[in-house]
Write an enzyme that holds these catalytic residues in place. Structure first.
Site, PDB file in Angstrom:
ATOM      1  N   GLU A  79       0.793  -1.240   0.000  1.00  0.00           N
ATOM      2  CA  GLU A  79       0.000   0.000   0.000  1.00  0.00           C
ATOM      3  C   GLU A  79       0.823   1.286   0.000  1.00  0.00           C
ATOM      4  O   GLU A  79       0.541   2.209   0.755  1.00  0.00           O
ATOM      5  CB  GLU A  79      -0.972  -0.026   1.183  1.00  0.00           C
ATOM      6  CG  GLU A  79      -1.895  -1.241   1.143  1.00  0.00           C
ATOM      7  CD  GLU A  79      -2.923  -1.299   2.285  1.00  0.00           C
ATOM      8  OE1 GLU A  79      -2.786  -0.519   3.234  1.00  0.00           O
ATOM      9  OE2 GLU A  79      -3.843  -2.130   2.190  1.00  0.00           O
ATOM     10  N   GLU A 103      -5.852 -11.024  -1.843  1.00  0.00           N
ATOM     11  CA  GLU A 103      -6.740 -10.930  -0.668  1.00  0.00           C
ATOM     12  C   GLU A 103      -8.205 -10.874  -1.109  1.00  0.00           C
ATOM     13  O   GLU A 103      -8.944  -9.963  -0.743  1.00  0.00           O
ATOM     14  CB  GLU A 103      -6.383  -9.674   0.146  1.00  0.00           C
ATOM     15  CG  GLU A 103      -4.918  -9.585   0.508  1.00  0.00           C
ATOM     16  CD  GLU A 103      -4.549  -8.342   1.309  1.00  0.00           C
ATOM     17  OE1 GLU A 103      -5.447  -7.638   1.797  1.00  0.00           O
ATOM     18  OE2 GLU A 103      -3.338  -8.077   1.451  1.00  0.00           O
TER      19      GLU A 103
HETATM   20  C1  XIL Z   1      -6.228  -6.815   7.913  1.00  0.00           C
HETATM   21  C2  XIL Z   1      -6.556  -7.993   8.821  1.00  0.00           C
HETATM   22  O1  XIL Z   1      -7.413  -8.864   8.130  1.00  0.00           O
HETATM   23  C3  XIL Z   1      -7.182  -7.505  10.088  1.00  0.00           C
HETATM   24  O2  XIL Z   1      -7.368  -8.582  10.996  1.00  0.00           O
HETATM   25  C4  XIL Z   1      -6.300  -6.428  10.726  1.00  0.00           C
HETATM   26  O3  XIL Z   1      -6.954  -5.908  11.859  1.00  0.00           O
HETATM   27  C5  XIL Z   1      -5.980  -5.334   9.757  1.00  0.00           C
HETATM   28  O4  XIL Z   1      -5.412  -5.885   8.578  1.00  0.00           O
HETATM   29  N1  XIL Z   1      -4.871  -5.126   3.311  1.00  0.00           N
HETATM   30  C6  XIL Z   1      -3.864  -5.933   3.798  1.00  0.00           C
HETATM   31  C7  XIL Z   1      -4.130  -6.834   4.925  1.00  0.00           C
HETATM   32  O5  XIL Z   1      -2.788  -5.992   3.165  1.00  0.00           O
HETATM   33  O6  XIL Z   1      -2.990  -7.060   5.699  1.00  0.00           O
HETATM   34  C8  XIL Z   1      -5.252  -6.312   5.784  1.00  0.00           C
HETATM   35  O7  XIL Z   1      -5.528  -7.275   6.791  1.00  0.00           O
HETATM   36  C9  XIL Z   1      -6.468  -6.012   4.946  1.00  0.00           C
HETATM   37  C10 XIL Z   1      -6.155  -4.953   3.926  1.00  0.00           C
END
Ligand code: XIL
Length: 396
Positions: free
Chosen positions: A166, A273
């Site tokens: 990000e 994701e």
């Molecule tokens: C999220 C997790 O799923 C949560 O449990 C945590 O509180 C915050 O992070 N993008 C990403 C992930 O790269 O690491 C994130 O995961 C969701 C968005």
């Protein structure tokens, strides 16, 4: 008399058949459906991002092992947990995660080495020893140390790494997201992170991971970043498309353009994701957050997902998988974010609600979306198996 007893036997047989058919149908759901990894075949790897707790639950672990090949640790390898101070490390949870993945013969994706956001970065990282903002040299040195240590420890288990997460600004805001990293080092921090990862792990697929880069504004920045990195000889192999979609998104054309652009750059794609939010969250950020009070109590699907919404979600998943099938030459992996609806992060982010974003429901049973995805994969596979000559000889 004889006729009567024959009818009785026939009736008994019928009843017993009906009962066993019902039982078969019940068990059909979870344990006898075709596993995702089997349906996906050689196209790309199929994975899931889960917490250490999920992996230690025997029912979840069983489901994971049946359907997936590779695991992403949801949180336990992130910088804030694993590296709480300059000389402090907390490897316990990530060690357990990796050991358990190996025990289940599953691959690991390291996630993530640098999360380029201020609110995901500890204070110690942001300041120098004198309490002043960290200097460029010190920040680059810290990144190098962090990446080397983590990749050094888990490199043998991990075949892919989300090296930087990000780093690009949203929408039409500037190029890089404003953070201690970009303010202090421009894109050099990204270069340092990738070079340090490559040094420790020469064979892993090194990924730049981000969201919404199929939208034209952000895509332009992604292409610019990857081009600049390539020009500098930085070892970046893939774009991690997070894939946090919302119900009703119609992004197929934009996704296609993104895949084509990346193919031209010789950059692979991993869908890192994937989920489809059904209690959509876009309004949370709209108009300076003025809908937040209203949304905080918005929870329409506490008692389950209405059939028509489930159908819409299935169609959307099916369309995505048709696209992934079409671009399998660029796509190296597709990973869901969480295993089942009950433990999706979207039950809490950005407000608390009952969400249903995945292929498995709260009872770990496959949802309609599961069967749609399966049939897309199976249909596409049988189309692939048809000889080209047969296709051209088919009647018009
Ligand atoms: C999220 C997790 O799923 C949560 O449990 C945590 O509180 C915050 O992070 N993008 C990403 C992930 O790269 O690491 C994130 O995961 C969701 C968005």
């Amino acid at each position: 008399m004889r006729v009567h007893s024959l009818v009785t036997v026939w009736l008994l047989g019928l009843v017993s058949n009906l009962i066993s058919a019902g039982v078969a149908q019940e068990s059909d759901n979870s344990s006898s459906v075709v596993p995702l990894k089997e349906a996906v075949g050689e196209r790309f790897q199929i994975g899931v991002g889960v917490s250490e707790q999920t992996l230690s639950d025997p029912n979840c672990a069983e489901l994971i092992g049946r359907h997936f090949q590779v695991l992403t640790p949801e949180n336990c390898m992130k910088p804030q947990g694993i590296h709480p101070g300059e000389n402090e490390w907390n490897f316990a949870a990530a060690d357990r995660f990796v050991a358990s993945a190996r025990q289940h013969k599953l691959g690991v994706v390291g996630h993530c080495l640098v999360w380029a956001k201020d609110d995901r970065t500890d204070q110690w990282m942001k300041q120098g020893d004198d309490g002043q903002p960290v200097s460029r040299e010190q920040l680059l040195r810290r990144i190098e140390q962090h990446v080397s240590k983590v990749v050094g420890r888990y490199g043998e288990a991990a075949t892919m790494w989300d090296v930087v997460n990000e780093a690009l600004a949203d929408g039409s805001d500037g190029y890089l997201r404003d953070s201690v990293y970009s303010r202090t080092c421009g894109i050099d921090f990204i270069e340092t992170a990738f070079r340090s990862a490559r040094k420790q792990d020469p064979d892993a697929l090194l990924i730049y991971n981000d969201y919404n880069c199929h939208f034209p504004d952000k895509r332009q920045k992604l292409i610019r970043l990857l081009t600049e990195l390539k020009e500098r000889g930085v070892p970046v192999d893939a774009y991690g498309m997070q894939g946090h979609f919302e119900l009703g998104d119609d992004s197929l054309a934009q996704l296609r353009e993104t895949f084509v652009a990346l193919r031209q750059l010789n950059i692979k794609v991993v869908v890192s994701e994937l989920d489809i939010d059904v209690v959509t969250r876009g309004r949370w950020w709209a108009d300076d957050g003025k809908y937040r009070d209203e949304l905080r109590i918005y929870d329409p699907y506490v008692n389950g997902l209405p059939a028509e919404v489930a159908q819409q979600q299935s169609d959307q998943y099916a369309a995505l998988f048709r696209l992934f099938d079409e671009y399998q030459d660029v796509i190296a992996r597709v990973s869901f974010w969480n295993l089942h609806d009950g433990q999706s992060w979207l039950n809490d982010f950005p407000w608390k609600r009952t969400n249903h974003p995945l292929l498995f429901d709260r009872e770990l049973e496959p949802k309609p979306a599961y069967f749609e995805v399966l049939s897309v994969l199976q249909r596409a596979k049988s189309a692939q198996n048809i000889e080209p000559s047969l296709v051209s000889e088919a009647p018009m």
